[in-house]
Design a protein around this motif. Structure first.
Motif, PDB file in Angstrom:
ATOM      1  N   GLY A  43      34.467  41.520  93.953  1.00 27.87           N
ATOM      2  CA  GLY A  43      34.330  42.790  93.397  1.00 27.87           C
ATOM      3  C   GLY A  43      33.398  42.890  92.047  1.00 27.87           C
ATOM      4  O   GLY A  43      33.077  43.995  91.652  1.00 27.87           O
ATOM      5  N   SER A  44      33.034  41.591  91.656  1.00 30.60           N
ATOM      6  CA  SER A  44      32.105  41.490  90.474  1.00 30.60           C
ATOM      7  C   SER A  44      30.681  41.271  90.686  1.00 30.60           C
ATOM      8  O   SER A  44      30.501  40.961  91.756  1.00 30.60           O
ATOM      9  N   THR A  45      30.021  41.605  89.943  1.00 25.63           N
ATOM     10  CA  THR A  45      28.561  41.032  89.979  1.00 25.63           C
ATOM     11  C   THR A  45      27.925  39.979  89.505  1.00 25.63           C
ATOM     12  O   THR A  45      26.982  39.466  89.188  1.00 25.63           O
ATOM     13  N   LEU A  46      29.175  39.179  89.472  1.00 25.17           N
ATOM     14  CA  LEU A  46      28.908  37.769  88.801  1.00 25.17           C
ATOM     15  C   LEU A  46      28.516  37.925  87.266  1.00 25.17           C
ATOM     16  O   LEU A  46      27.422  36.899  86.956  1.00 25.17           O
ATOM     17  N   ASP A  47      28.800  38.862  86.569  1.00 27.04           N
ATOM     18  CA  ASP A  47      28.600  39.071  85.194  1.00 27.04           C
ATOM     19  C   ASP A  47      29.238  37.885  84.218  1.00 27.04           C
ATOM     20  O   ASP A  47      30.017  37.065  84.613  1.00 27.04           O
ATOM     21  N   ALA A  48      28.621  37.625  83.187  1.00 31.43           N
ATOM     22  CA  ALA A  48      28.937  36.351  82.556  1.00 31.43           C
ATOM     23  C   ALA A  48      30.282  36.574  82.111  1.00 31.43           C
ATOM     24  O   ALA A  48      30.994  35.269  82.236  1.00 31.43           O
ATOM     25  N   ALA A  49      30.877  37.503  81.647  1.00 32.24           N
ATOM     26  CA  ALA A  49      32.290  37.403  81.219  1.00 32.24           C
ATOM     27  C   ALA A  49      33.271  37.205  82.271  1.00 32.24           C
ATOM     28  O   ALA A  49      34.109  36.510  82.530  1.00 32.24           O
ATOM     29  N   ALA A  69      29.876  27.103  87.358  1.00 30.00           N
ATOM     30  CA  ALA A  69      29.091  28.135  86.911  1.00 30.00           C
ATOM     31  C   ALA A  69      27.642  28.078  87.458  1.00 30.00           C
ATOM     32  O   ALA A  69      26.980  28.896  88.126  1.00 30.00           O
ATOM     33  N   ARG A  70      27.062  26.705  87.654  1.00 27.83           N
ATOM     34  CA  ARG A  70      25.851  26.444  88.111  1.00 27.83           C
ATOM     35  C   ARG A  70      25.773  26.835  89.917  1.00 27.83           C
ATOM     36  O   ARG A  70      24.952  27.245  90.028  1.00 27.83           O
ATOM     37  N   ALA A  71      27.122  26.472  90.364  1.00 30.65           N
ATOM     38  CA  ALA A  71      26.964  26.713  91.837  1.00 30.65           C
ATOM     39  C   ALA A  71      26.864  28.037  92.059  1.00 30.65           C
ATOM     40  O   ALA A  71      26.494  28.484  92.978  1.00 30.65           O
ATOM     41  N   LEU A  72      27.788  28.746  91.161  1.00 29.09           N
ATOM     42  CA  LEU A  72      27.845  30.380  91.422  1.00 29.09           C
ATOM     43  C   LEU A  72      26.537  30.944  91.565  1.00 29.09           C
ATOM     44  O   LEU A  72      26.207  31.861  92.180  1.00 29.09           O
ATOM     45  N   ALA A  73      25.781  30.642  90.350  1.00 30.66           N
ATOM     46  CA  ALA A  73      24.191  31.013  90.114  1.00 30.66           C
ATOM     47  C   ALA A  73      23.537  30.834  91.295  1.00 30.66           C
ATOM     48  O   ALA A  73      22.580  31.638  91.894  1.00 30.66           O
ATOM     49  N   ARG A  74      23.424  29.318  91.841  1.00 29.35           N
ATOM     50  CA  ARG A  74      22.627  29.025  93.093  1.00 29.35           C
ATOM     51  C   ARG A  74      23.252  30.112  94.140  1.00 29.35           C
ATOM     52  O   ARG A  74      22.281  30.327  95.098  1.00 29.35           O
ATOM     53  N   ALA A  75      24.492  29.909  94.630  1.00 31.98           N
ATOM     54  CA  ALA A  75      24.869  30.714  95.587  1.00 31.98           C
ATOM     55  C   ALA A  75      24.534  32.120  95.546  1.00 31.98           C
ATOM     56  O   ALA A  75      24.119  32.717  96.813  1.00 31.98           O
ATOM     57  N   ALA A 129      31.651  21.061  92.292  1.00 23.79           N
ATOM     58  CA  ALA A 129      32.031  22.415  92.804  1.00 23.79           C
ATOM     59  C   ALA A 129      31.003  22.931  94.026  1.00 23.79           C
ATOM     60  O   ALA A 129      29.872  22.816  94.188  1.00 23.79           O
ATOM     61  N   ALA A 130      31.940  23.375  94.901  1.00 25.07           N
ATOM     62  CA  ALA A 130      31.283  23.919  96.196  1.00 25.07           C
ATOM     63  C   ALA A 130      31.690  25.516  96.197  1.00 25.07           C
ATOM     64  O   ALA A 130      32.769  25.849  95.965  1.00 25.07           O
ATOM     65  N   VAL A 131      30.755  26.205  96.448  1.00 20.16           N
ATOM     66  CA  VAL A 131      30.750  27.682  96.509  1.00 20.16           C
ATOM     67  C   VAL A 131      30.296  28.201  97.832  1.00 20.16           C
ATOM     68  O   VAL A 131      29.137  27.804  98.434  1.00 20.16           O
ATOM     69  N   VAL A 132      30.649  28.954  98.481  1.00 17.95           N
ATOM     70  CA  VAL A 132      30.330  29.936  99.640  1.00 17.95           C
ATOM     71  C   VAL A 132      30.778  31.332  99.254  1.00 17.95           C
ATOM     72  O   VAL A 132      31.953  31.701  99.066  1.00 17.95           O
ATOM     73  N   LEU A 133      29.737  32.496  99.137  1.00 18.33           N
ATOM     74  CA  LEU A 133      30.232  33.809  98.828  1.00 18.33           C
ATOM     75  C   LEU A 133      29.200  34.817  99.698  1.00 18.33           C
ATOM     76  O   LEU A 133      28.125  34.404  99.954  1.00 18.33           O
ATOM     77  N   SER A 134      29.401  35.806  99.746  1.00 19.37           N
ATOM     78  CA  SER A 134      28.743  36.994 100.271  1.00 19.37           C
ATOM     79  C   SER A 134      28.692  38.026  99.185  1.00 19.37           C
ATOM     80  O   SER A 134      29.599  38.398  98.384  1.00 19.37           O
ATOM     81  N   MET A 135      27.581  38.923  99.369  1.00 16.58           N
ATOM     82  CA  MET A 135      27.360  39.943  98.578  1.00 16.58           C
ATOM     83  C   MET A 135      27.008  41.239  99.291  1.00 16.58           C
ATOM     84  O   MET A 135      26.854  41.164 100.361  1.00 16.58           O
ATOM     85  N   SER A 136      27.667  42.358  98.693  1.00 20.11           N
ATOM     86  CA  SER A 136      27.582  43.574  99.454  1.00 20.11           C
ATOM     87  C   SER A 136      27.364  44.635  98.239  1.00 20.11           C
ATOM     88  O   SER A 136      28.175  44.637  96.964  1.00 20.11           O
ATOM     89  N   ALA A 137      26.242  45.462  98.032  1.00 24.28           N
ATOM     90  CA  ALA A 137      25.764  46.337  96.990  1.00 24.28           C
ATOM     91  C   ALA A 137      25.575  45.683  95.667  1.00 24.28           C
ATOM     92  O   ALA A 137      26.297  46.390  94.725  1.00 24.28           O
ATOM     93  N   GLY A 138      25.299  44.597  95.590  1.00 22.83           N
ATOM     94  CA  GLY A 138      25.207  43.834  94.295  1.00 22.83           C
ATOM     95  C   GLY A 138      26.508  43.305  93.918  1.00 22.83           C
ATOM     96  O   GLY A 138      26.464  42.554  92.653  1.00 22.83           O
ATOM     97  N   LYS A 139      27.682  43.362  94.816  1.00 21.35           N
ATOM     98  CA  LYS A 139      28.886  42.742  94.052  1.00 21.35           C
ATOM     99  C   LYS A 139      29.504  41.805  95.045  1.00 21.35           C
ATOM    100  O   LYS A 139      29.131  42.008  96.416  1.00 21.35           O
ATOM    101  N   VAL A 156      35.941  30.393  85.587  1.00 17.21           N
ATOM    102  CA  VAL A 156      35.627  29.010  85.351  1.00 17.21           C
ATOM    103  C   VAL A 156      36.848  28.555  84.636  1.00 17.21           C
ATOM    104  O   VAL A 156      37.350  27.493  85.015  1.00 17.21           O
ATOM    105  N   ALA A 157      37.342  29.605  83.482  1.00 19.16           N
ATOM    106  CA  ALA A 157      38.753  29.029  82.987  1.00 19.16           C
ATOM    107  C   ALA A 157      40.083  28.860  84.156  1.00 19.16           C
ATOM    108  O   ALA A 157      40.803  27.783  84.022  1.00 19.16           O
ATOM    109  N   ALA A 158      39.833  29.706  84.955  1.00 19.87           N
ATOM    110  CA  ALA A 158      40.996  29.703  86.300  1.00 19.87           C
ATOM    111  C   ALA A 158      40.688  28.395  87.013  1.00 19.87           C
ATOM    112  O   ALA A 158      41.911  27.713  87.316  1.00 19.87           O
TER     113      ALA A 158
END
Length: 288
Positions: A235-241, A276-282, A198-208, A247-249
């Protein structure tokens, strides 16, 4: 095995290579690093009568900035991608993916253009290019054009390239400053194709999550862009839920083959684990 008989050609320019491919027709194949084509020739799965070696075309190499993009020549090797300071600072996921492709001996010869252009669903770079929103600059007998990576892959070893066309460069929009990225790959041993990646590229703003893009490797006949999964995360905080929902999607769009890397259910679930691992590292690498 030993490949069948073929004629070898080494053009010195893109125009000369394109002219050769047009003249020689379906019996000719372009040769980049050769790590996909030559094994197929040894097994007699492919038997071209002419090989057009692109290694002598200087215009097909190099890495440079071009406005808001990075432009990489198709014959740039994986080793050169790893060594590039420009990529390390602007698009570090490319270096990270290159480091898990095959082994050092292969990376000295294997090229980015060869990795993205032949449509092998097991190759690592296509999903990274989907994730980055890259496009491929292509030359053929009718001229030059640009193909979005999202439109390029149409089936296993089947792409949007027309007969006689070659990829000359890869154009990558530079992600936002402070973005985080990761390429997470599960493989059986050094040098192997991914069981799933899995490849992930993301940006964060105000914790989301402000922006997110996800690519998946070797879990379908083509690399996959998991657009719905990324949309769930924005729009999420990458919370577990929320991560579980994304991941299901992502798992829902996979259709891996059952092979020596594992049965279908296992490979699907490993795609989710890698995501899930790539999201946490990103996330850990992103700066607001």
């Amino acid at each position: 095995m030993i490949p069948g008989v073929f004629a070898y050609h080494r053009p010195k320019s893109v125009s000369e290579a394109v002219a050769m491919l047009a003249e020689l027709g379906e019996e000719a194949r372009p040769l980049a690093g050769g790590h996909s084509l030559i094994p197929m020739m040894k097994l007699r799965i492919a038997a071209p009568e002419h090989l057009i070696d692109l290694g002598g075309i200087g215009d097909l190499k190099g890495i440079r900035g071009d406005g808001g993009d990075v432009l990489i020549g198709a014959m740039t090797t994986q080793h050169e991608l790893i060594a590039s300071d420009l990529l390390a600072s602007k698009v570090p996921i490319i270096r990270e993916a290159s480091l898990v492709i095959a082994d050092p001996q292969v990376r000295y010869v294997g090229t980015l253009g060869g990795n993205v252009a032949n449509g092998d669903p097991g190759n690592d770079m296509p999903a990274v290019m989907l994730c980055l929103g890259a496009s491929y600059e292509v030359a053929g007998k009718t001229g030059e054009r640009r193909i979005a990576a999202h439109e390029f892959y149409q089936g296993a070893y089947f792409t949007a390239l027309e007969p006689g066309e070659i990829v000359t460069a890869i154009r990558i929009p530079v992600p936002p400053a402070g973005h985080g990225s990761a390429y997470q790959k599960l493989k059986r041993k050094i040098g192997d194709y991914a069981t799933a990646a899995a490849a992930v590229v993301l940006s964060m703003s105000a914790g989301k999550v402000a922006t997110c893009s996800i690519g998946l490797t070797n879990v379908a006949e083509t690399p996959l862009w998991a657009e719905d999964a990324a949309t769930i995360l924005v729009g999420s905080t990458l919370d577990a839920a929320t991560v579980k929902q994304a991941v299901a999607a992502a798992e829902a769009i996979t259709s891996p083959a059952s092979d020596t890397r594992g049965p279908v259910h296992y490979r699907t679930k490993m795609a989710g684990v890698m995501l899930a691992r790539a999201l946490a590292r990103a996330k850990s690498r992103a700066r607001a």
